[in-house]
Design an enzyme around this catalytic site. Structure first.
Site, mmCIF file in Angstrom:
data_model
loop_
_atom_site.group_PDB
_atom_site.id
_atom_site.type_symbol
_atom_site.label_atom_id
_atom_site.label_comp_id
_atom_site.label_asym_id
_atom_site.label_seq_id
_atom_site.Cartn_x
_atom_site.Cartn_y
_atom_site.Cartn_z
ATOM 1 N N ASP A 134 0.843 -1.204 0.000
ATOM 2 C CA ASP A 134 0.000 0.000 0.000
ATOM 3 C C ASP A 134 0.880 1.257 0.000
ATOM 4 O O ASP A 134 0.370 2.381 -0.072
ATOM 5 C CB ASP A 134 -1.022 -0.005 1.145
ATOM 6 N N SER A 135 2.206 1.075 0.008
ATOM 7 C CA SER A 135 3.126 2.182 -0.269
ATOM 8 C C SER A 135 2.804 2.766 -1.649
ATOM 9 O O SER A 135 3.204 3.892 -1.971
ATOM 10 C CB SER A 135 4.579 1.703 -0.205
ATOM 11 N N LYS A 165 -1.130 -9.557 2.962
ATOM 12 C CA LYS A 165 -0.409 -9.072 4.143
ATOM 13 C C LYS A 165 -1.353 -8.203 4.961
ATOM 14 O O LYS A 165 -2.116 -7.418 4.392
ATOM 15 C CB LYS A 165 0.810 -8.239 3.711
ATOM 16 N N GLU A 219 -1.349 -5.703 8.682
ATOM 17 C CA GLU A 219 -0.484 -5.050 9.664
ATOM 18 C C GLU A 219 -1.019 -5.256 11.078
ATOM 19 O O GLU A 219 -2.223 -5.177 11.306
ATOM 20 C CB GLU A 219 -0.427 -3.533 9.394
ATOM 21 N N ASP A 250 -1.094 -6.330 -0.326
ATOM 22 C CA ASP A 250 -1.178 -5.656 0.966
ATOM 23 C C ASP A 250 -2.639 -5.249 1.179
ATOM 24 O O ASP A 250 -3.209 -4.530 0.343
ATOM 25 C CB ASP A 250 -0.308 -4.389 0.876
ATOM 26 N N GLU A 257 9.298 -4.190 10.493
ATOM 27 C CA GLU A 257 9.676 -2.891 9.938
ATOM 28 C C GLU A 257 10.188 -1.963 11.041
ATOM 29 O O GLU A 257 9.522 -1.782 12.076
ATOM 30 C CB GLU A 257 8.465 -2.251 9.222
HETATM 31 O O1 KIV Z 1 3.456 -1.056 1.648
HETATM 32 C C1 KIV Z 1 4.587 -1.518 1.616
HETATM 33 O O2 KIV Z 1 5.325 -1.346 0.650
HETATM 34 C C2 KIV Z 1 5.042 -2.298 2.767
HETATM 35 C C3 KIV Z 1 6.440 -2.775 2.832
HETATM 36 C C4 KIV Z 1 7.497 -1.928 2.412
HETATM 37 C C5 KIV Z 1 6.750 -3.707 3.888
HETATM 38 O O3 KIV Z 1 4.278 -2.560 3.626
#
Ligand code: KIV
Length: 267
Positions: free
Chosen positions: A45-46, A114, A116, A84, A183
Site C-alpha cells: 500500500d506504499s 499481508k 499489519e 497488501d 519494519e
Molecule cells: O506497503 C509496503 O510497501 C510495505 C512494505 C514496504 C513492507 O508494507
C-alpha cells in the site's frame, strides 16, 4: 519454471538461504522483478505514496489496490505475489477481512495477503488463513497506524514494546501466518524474533539477521524523489534518466529534429 510458494519460504528459513522481496505496482516493473529471480513481490500500500501521490497509506482503497494487484499478477510467472490489504479492509471484523482477502486471490490472481499489526489483528490473520489464504504478518512500524504511534518512528526500543512485538510474533505464527515482516525495529529485537520464530522474518529497516529483506522498488531504483528512508539503499537514479529523456525529447521537437525520416512514413 517452478512457482515460488509459501513452502519455499519455510525451506529457505530451514536452510538459512535468504529470502528476497520487492514491492511492485505495475505490469512492466513486476515483469522485470520476476525475471530477475526475486522470490516474492509485494503489491504494497506504499502504492499510495510512491505512485498515487497520497500523503499516507491510509488513503489507499480496495479499488486502488485491486487495480494495481491485477496488473502486477499479470506480469508475474514465478514469484509469490502478495497483496497488501489496505486500511479498513480487514480491521473492522473477520468476515470483511476474509471477503476482501478472497478478492485479492480470486479476482486479482495474487497468492497471499499481508495485514499489519498484532493484538486483535491476530484473529483477522487466523480467519483469513482458515479460509485457505496464506497471510504474512507485519509488526514493528505499521504505517496504517502511524498516527497512533505518533509518526514514522523506530518501534520496540523499550523493553515493554519489544516484549509486545515478540509476543505478537508468536501469536501470528500460531494463527498460521507463513512469514512476518519486521519494519523499523532495532537489530537486536529483529534477531531475537527471528531466532524464536518458526516462520521466516522479512526485514525492512530491521538489520541483517532477518531471514529475508524487502524494500520499496521506487526507493531502490531512485524513482521517488520526496524522501528516501534511512534503511533504503538506492541502486540507481531512474528519475534522472527519465528527466533527461523528457528534456531531450522536448529539445528535439523545438529544434525541428523530431520526427526525422527514420521515425516517419513515406509513400
Ligand atoms: O506497503 C509496503 O510497501 C510495505 C512494505 C514496504 C513492507 O508494507
Amino acid at each position: 519454471m517452478e512457482k515460488v510458494t509459501v513452502l519455499d519460504f519455510a525451506r529457505k528459513k530451514a536452510s538459512g538461504e535468504k529470502i528476497t522481496m520487492l514491492t511492485a505496482y505495475d505490469f512492466p516493473t513486476a515483469r522485470i522483478i520476476d525475471g530477475s529471480g526475486i522470490d516474492a513481490i509485494l503489491v504494497g500500500d506504499s502504492l499510495g505514496m510512491v505512485v498515487l501521490g497520497y500523503d499516507s497509506t491510509v488513503r489507499v482503497s480496495m479499488r486502488d489496490m485491486m487495480h494495481h494487484a491485477k496488473a502486477v499478477a499479470r506480469g508475474v510467472k514465478r514469484a509469490l505475489v502478495i497483496a497488501d490489504m489496505p486500511f479498513m479492509s480487514y480491521q473492522t471484523d473477520p468476515a470483511t477481512a476474509v471477503r476482501n482477502a478472497g478478492r485479492f486471490v480470486r479476482e486479482a490472481g495474487c497468492s497471499a495477503v499481508k495485514i499489519e499489526g498484532g493484538g486483535e489483528m491476530v484473529e483477522r490473520a487466523r480467519a483469513i488463513v482458515s479460509a485457505g489464504i496464506p497471510v504474512i504478518g507485519h509488526l514493528g512500524l505499521t504505517p496504517q497506524s502511524c498516527s497512533k504511534m505518533g509518526g514514522y518512528k523506530v518501534q520496540g526500543r523499550d523493553s515493554r514494546k519489544a516484549g509486545e512485538i515478540i509476543a505478537d510474533a508468536r501469536r501470528l505464527e500460531e494463527a498460521g501466518c507463513f512469514a512476518l515482516i519486521l519494519e523499523c525495529v532495532p537489530v537486536s529485537l529483529a534477531r531475537e524474533v527471528t531466532a524464536k520464530a518458526g516462520i521466516p522474518t522479512i526485514g525492512i529497516g530491521a538489520g541483517a539477521d532477518c531471514d529475508g529483506q524487502v524494500l520499496v522498488i521506487n526507493d531502490i531504483i531512485g524513482y521517488f524523489e520526496d524522501f528516501l528512508p534511512r534503511f533504503a539503499k538506492q541502486y540507481a537514479r531512474v528519475s534522472d534518466v527519465v528527466r533527461k529523456a523528457v528534456q531531450d525529447f522536448k529539445k528535439d521537437i523545438e529544434r525541428g529534429e523530431f520526427p526525422d525520416k527514420d521515425h516517419s512514413f513515406t509513400g
